[in-house]
Write a protein that holds these residues in place. Sequence first.
Motif, mmCIF file in Angstrom:
data_model
loop_
_atom_site.group_PDB
_atom_site.id
_atom_site.type_symbol
_atom_site.label_atom_id
_atom_site.label_comp_id
_atom_site.label_asym_id
_atom_site.label_seq_id
_atom_site.Cartn_x
_atom_site.Cartn_y
_atom_site.Cartn_z
ATOM 1 N N ASN A 196 -10.659 2.204 7.724
ATOM 2 C CA ASN A 196 -11.212 0.933 8.221
ATOM 3 C C ASN A 196 -11.812 0.074 7.110
ATOM 4 O OD1 ASN A 196 -11.774 -0.889 10.270
ATOM 5 N ND2 ASN A 196 -13.733 0.053 10.806
ATOM 6 N N CYS A 197 -11.190 0.074 5.929
ATOM 7 C CA CYS A 197 -11.798 -0.629 4.786
ATOM 8 C C CYS A 197 -11.150 -1.974 4.481
ATOM 9 C CB CYS A 197 -11.791 0.252 3.544
ATOM 10 S SG CYS A 197 -10.154 0.466 2.784
ATOM 11 N N ALA A 198 -10.079 -2.345 5.183
ATOM 12 C CA ALA A 198 -9.413 -3.617 4.906
ATOM 13 C C ALA A 198 -10.303 -4.790 5.304
ATOM 14 C CB ALA A 198 -8.082 -3.687 5.653
ATOM 15 N N ARG A 205 -3.259 -11.749 1.357
ATOM 16 C CA ARG A 205 -3.295 -10.774 0.263
ATOM 17 C C ARG A 205 -2.611 -9.491 0.735
ATOM 18 N NH1 ARG A 205 -6.963 -11.135 -4.556
ATOM 19 N NH2 ARG A 205 -6.391 -9.331 -5.815
ATOM 20 N N ILE A 206 -1.646 -9.029 -0.059
ATOM 21 C CA ILE A 206 -0.791 -7.900 0.301
ATOM 22 C C ILE A 206 -1.023 -6.760 -0.683
ATOM 23 C CG2 ILE A 206 1.609 -7.161 0.666
ATOM 24 C CD1 ILE A 206 2.298 -10.218 0.737
ATOM 25 N N VAL A 207 -0.986 -5.542 -0.169
ATOM 26 C CA VAL A 207 -1.035 -4.342 -0.996
ATOM 27 C C VAL A 207 0.270 -3.572 -0.821
ATOM 28 C CG1 VAL A 207 -2.170 -2.114 -1.352
ATOM 29 C CG2 VAL A 207 -3.549 -4.138 -0.863
ATOM 30 N N GLY A 273 -11.138 5.463 -5.191
ATOM 31 C CA GLY A 273 -12.225 4.498 -5.047
ATOM 32 C C GLY A 273 -11.785 3.102 -5.455
ATOM 33 N N SER A 274 -11.028 3.018 -6.537
ATOM 34 C CA SER A 274 -10.518 1.725 -6.994
ATOM 35 C C SER A 274 -9.504 1.158 -6.002
ATOM 36 C CB SER A 274 -9.883 1.875 -8.376
ATOM 37 O OG SER A 274 -10.831 2.327 -9.325
ATOM 38 N N ILE A 275 -8.657 2.035 -5.454
ATOM 39 C CA ILE A 275 -7.685 1.581 -4.448
ATOM 40 C C ILE A 275 -8.410 1.036 -3.226
ATOM 41 C CG2 ILE A 275 -5.813 2.296 -2.905
ATOM 42 C CD1 ILE A 275 -5.049 4.402 -4.994
ATOM 43 N N ARG A 276 -9.458 1.726 -2.812
ATOM 44 C CA ARG A 276 -10.229 1.281 -1.651
ATOM 45 C C ARG A 276 -10.807 -0.120 -1.884
ATOM 46 N NH1 ARG A 276 -12.549 4.104 2.649
ATOM 47 N NH2 ARG A 276 -14.274 2.959 3.630
ATOM 48 N N ASN A 277 -11.290 -0.370 -3.085
ATOM 49 C CA ASN A 277 -11.855 -1.681 -3.402
ATOM 50 C C ASN A 277 -10.794 -2.778 -3.338
ATOM 51 O OD1 ASN A 277 -14.423 -0.641 -3.813
ATOM 52 N ND2 ASN A 277 -14.119 -0.338 -6.015
ATOM 53 N N ILE A 278 -9.567 -2.450 -3.747
ATOM 54 C CA ILE A 278 -8.478 -3.430 -3.672
ATOM 55 C C ILE A 278 -8.092 -3.698 -2.222
ATOM 56 C CG2 ILE A 278 -6.034 -3.795 -4.232
ATOM 57 C CD1 ILE A 278 -6.618 -2.136 -6.818
#
Length: 400
Positions: A196-198, A205-207, A273-278
């Motif tokens: 639920n972090c988006a 913005r796309i990942v 953690g970095s992926i979560r921030n993105i």
Amino acid sequence: MTSAIADNQANKQAGPLIVHVVRQFLPNKGGLEDVVANLCRQLISRGYHVRVVTCDSLFSDPGRQLPPTETIDGIEVVRIPWSGSSRYPLAPQVFRHVADADLVHVHAVDFFFDALAWGKLMHGRPMVATTHGGFFHTPKYAAIKKVWFNTATRLSALGYNYLICCSQSDARLFSNIARNRVRLIENGADVSKFANCAALEARRRIVTIGRFSVNKRLDRMLDVMKALAARHADWHLDIIGAVSDLDQPTLEKEIAARGLERNVSLHVAIDDGSIRNIIARASLFASASEYEGFGLVAIEAMSAGLLPVLNANDAYKALAETHPALMLSDFSDPETAADTLTAAFERLEADDLSLRQELLSDARAYAWDEVAQRYMDVYAETITPKGKSPQLLRQRGQVA
């Protein structure tokens, strides 16, 4: 081998020893590695003893020295020398590390799948295999692959008590050569990792996440981004992954060739953690992949609250049948895929978060505790001595 067997005898009270054999494992990152690691963690938490036998170097970084043995998160890891192709690594030392197993679990269809089947008369261990898409990852050499599948793979499959398929498309394919020995267990996902972090509000913005492999068709993803950027300057793509058969300089050149330096960011081998921030800055997930064994990364995207827009390959079609919130498109046509991503953004923009709740709820069905239980049921059926109840084996967590 003697030390490993002695250690296993000392750990018998902890439950059966399951030896997982897989060509790549931690610290390498990828869908296959994640599946094996998460399954092993679940088994350990339920009293099993586990060992992973894998190759002694990373295909993406062959010059890096890895220790021959290591314990990672309580998982015994044994690394063995290999030669040949990364698609079919030859590693005959695998036989040294399965002799004391109560059950051998082979992951993917490669040298290990064939060798352990043909060598079953020598090691005598009960075996299951998870197909992980087989070897049909790209259409390259399709005719040769089909012949190999219907001859060598068909014969090797006879050595396995069960073939576990992680997608409906796999199950349909392998039922042709293993019939009633096929079991469907869709992959688990670590649905807590990005839970639920988006972004809560709709953003252009796309990942996209995955190995930098040719079959992921990042070139097509970039063509789609060029079409989107021409429509609205706010569109941005974050490409997250690890080097495979595409390297970072090649991708940077592809981005520059399309003039997308401001619209595309490349993130290589970053931590969770970095992926979560993105992900926290994004609303959409996209994959232009030509082939997927299951589509694990799409489930992880759903768990984050991202709306996936996926290339209509067989695995993603099957996933969309189960989860109608997902959107499919043809990424070989940049304008068509750009239309679908625009529609996805507008869908989120008009949503009251009910779509997000549907995505989160659908992802929870893939939690690893439920998936691991399905694997344990197959293990119990495989190693239960004749005349004993598989249910009794599950309760005791041991074999006779």
